[in-house]
Design an enzyme around this catalytic site. Structure first.
Site, PDB file in Angstrom:
ATOM      1  CB  THR A 101      -0.491   6.519   0.046  1.00  0.00           C
ATOM      2  OG1 THR A 101      -1.352   5.428  -0.267  1.00  0.00           O
ATOM      3  CG2 THR A 101      -0.810   7.644  -0.904  1.00  0.00           C
ATOM      4  CB  THR A 117      -5.511   5.624   6.009  1.00  0.00           C
ATOM      5  OG1 THR A 117      -6.310   5.098   7.080  1.00  0.00           O
ATOM      6  CG2 THR A 117      -4.113   5.914   6.537  1.00  0.00           C
ATOM      7  N   GLY A 118      -7.700   5.826   3.876  1.00  0.00           N
ATOM      8  CA  GLY A 118      -9.018   5.443   3.373  1.00  0.00           C
ATOM      9  C   GLY A 118      -9.365   6.222   2.116  1.00  0.00           C
ATOM     10  N   GLY A 168      -9.658   8.663  -0.287  1.00  0.00           N
ATOM     11  CA  GLY A 168      -9.089  10.004  -0.346  1.00  0.00           C
ATOM     12  C   GLY A 168     -10.036  11.052  -0.889  1.00  0.00           C
ATOM     13  CB  SER A 194      -0.926   0.002   1.210  1.00  0.00           C
ATOM     14  OG  SER A 194      -0.181   0.112   2.394  1.00  0.00           O
ATOM     15  NE  ARG A 205      -7.308   8.616  -6.214  1.00  0.00           N
ATOM     16  CZ  ARG A 205      -7.009   8.252  -4.978  1.00  0.00           C
ATOM     17  NH1 ARG A 205      -5.779   7.905  -4.664  1.00  0.00           N
ATOM     18  NH2 ARG A 205      -7.933   8.246  -4.026  1.00  0.00           N
ATOM     19  CB  VAL A 206      -3.368  13.488  -6.842  1.00  0.00           C
ATOM     20  CG1 VAL A 206      -2.872  13.948  -5.482  1.00  0.00           C
ATOM     21  CG2 VAL A 206      -2.220  13.490  -7.853  1.00  0.00           C
ATOM     22  N   GLY A 207      -4.712  11.342  -4.557  1.00  0.00           N
ATOM     23  CA  GLY A 207      -5.651  11.232  -3.434  1.00  0.00           C
ATOM     24  C   GLY A 207      -5.412  12.314  -2.405  1.00  0.00           C
ATOM     25  CB  THR A 227      -2.406   5.577   3.281  1.00  0.00           C
ATOM     26  OG1 THR A 227      -2.979   5.709   1.996  1.00  0.00           O
ATOM     27  CG2 THR A 227      -1.672   6.856   3.620  1.00  0.00           C
TER      28      THR A 227
END
Ligand code: ASP
Length: 357
Positions: free
Chosen positions: A222, A255-256, A258, A84, A232-234, A204
């Site tokens: 992450t 975390t989780g 985004g 991750s 793609r950016v979280g 993450t």
């Protein structure tokens, strides 16, 4: 308090109690300790037990809190077994690993970040150099890679064989309307991996610390959402979303999912809650309730209207109180405090249902 908040508050109060986190001495204990602690307090996502231990030992030896948390998460970033984060992270839909990270240093209020960075195992260390050696806060993609090269970071292929095989299984199984065909006989154990059944997965590491003098720092790093659209950016590299530190209040990270955290400026919301008097765990729960309330898309709702996804917040206050909360029950977080490194239960909004939807 409106209806949803009131209901959520009552549910989560029950959940907090059920999770045992109202016991004094644990995260939610609302003691009013002064900023002079007997030792460091470090919190992290559950995959960060090695990070909290390392960071705490460095702070005890006098290291700056930011150097300490980065050294802690570097262990996980460099671990090929953790799918991750960093090296060994799951790739985007093209099979390329793209990493996101940000850091924030409480005493100087400074921050640095990189996003969609390829080929570098330790994006958190690059984020720190963005903070220290540029006039910027965030550098992304090709520019971030060139910047890392300029600072002597070694380039490697971040896609381990294990991660490649998981990606290939996903590629071959996620549609029966393309030209990718799974083998007739499963050829290895990734076939049975739970990941194969999931179209996408999250993961993450966030790590935040406070020193005995009350100085705070944090880092989030992450490989992001697995099989994401390239580029793609979280939330993880976004200051205020995946991380926020205010040396007068505390540090928080997430975390989780985004996308849900970005839309609510999640970690900043946690810190603002703490600034206005909430304990770390209450502030985390309050930010989660905001996420539930602002998730309006039906496709993200279960039949009962609750979110189909999870988000977790982790927080430590300047006085050493700490806490974490998730939307769904069953989560844990790593914490070092009072000389002990351990996992503790996260508070939560909802009891996880038995059946999968
Ligand atoms: N928050 C990360 C992201 O959305 C993923 C995760 O924490 O699992 O990129």
């Amino acid at each position: 308090m409106d209806d949803l908040s009131r209901r959520g508050f009552l549910q989560s109060a029950a959940a907090v109690a059920a999770a045992g986190v109202l016991t004094p001495s644990v995260s939610s204990a609302s003691t009013n300790r002064s900023a002079s602690l007997s030792g460091p307090v470090v919190v992290s996502s559950a995959n960060g037990l090695r990070a909290t231990e390392k960071a705490a030992s460095m702070i005890r030896d006098g290291a700056d809190t930011l150097d300490a948390v980065i050294a802690g998460v570097n262990i996980v970033e460099e671990d090929p077994e953790d799918n991750s984060v960093g090296y060994g992270g799951l790739p985007n839909e093209d099979g390329v690993v793209e990493l996101d990270s940000c850091v924030m240093h409480g005493p100087t209020c400074r921050a640095g970040a990189v996003a969609a960075l390829r080929n570098i195992k330790t994006p958190s260390s690059v984020a720190k150099i963005v903070m220290e050696r540029t006039d910027h806060v965030m550098i992304v993609g090709e520019g971030a890679l060139r910047f890392a090269r300029a600072h002597g970071f070694e380039e490697v292929n971040l896609l381990t064989d294990k991660a490649r095989k998981i990606w290939l299984k996903w590629k071959e199984k996620h549609s029966d309307r393309d030209d990718w065909i799974p083998p007739e006989v499963p050829d290895d154990d990734t076939q049975s991996s739970a990941l194969v059944d999931l179209p996408f997965s999250y993961g993450t590491i966030n790590c935040c610390a406070v020193s005995p003098a009350g100085d705070l720092s944090g880092v989030t790093t992450t490989s992001g959402l697995s099989f994401k659209i390239p580029g793609r950016v979280g939330d993880s590299p976004i200051i205020g979303a995946g991380l926020y530190v205010d040396n007068t209040v505390g540090a928080a990270g997430s975390t989780g999912r985004g996308e849900a955290v970005i839309r609510t400026c999640g970690s900043h919301t946690v810190i603002e809650g703490m600034r206005h008097g909430l304990s770390p765990v209450e502030a985390c729960l309050s930010a989660l309730r905001r996420i539930v309330k602002t998730t309006t898309e039906k496709r993200l709702h279960r039949k009962d209207g609750r979110p189909k996804f999870d988000v977790k917040f982790y927080a430590v206050a300047r006085d050493g109180r700490h806490g974490a909360a998730a939307i769904w029950s069953g989560a844990e977080y790593a914490v070092y405090s009072d000389g002990q490194n351990r996992l503790e239960p996260c508070a939560y909004l909802y009891e996880k249902p038995e059946e999968k939807e």
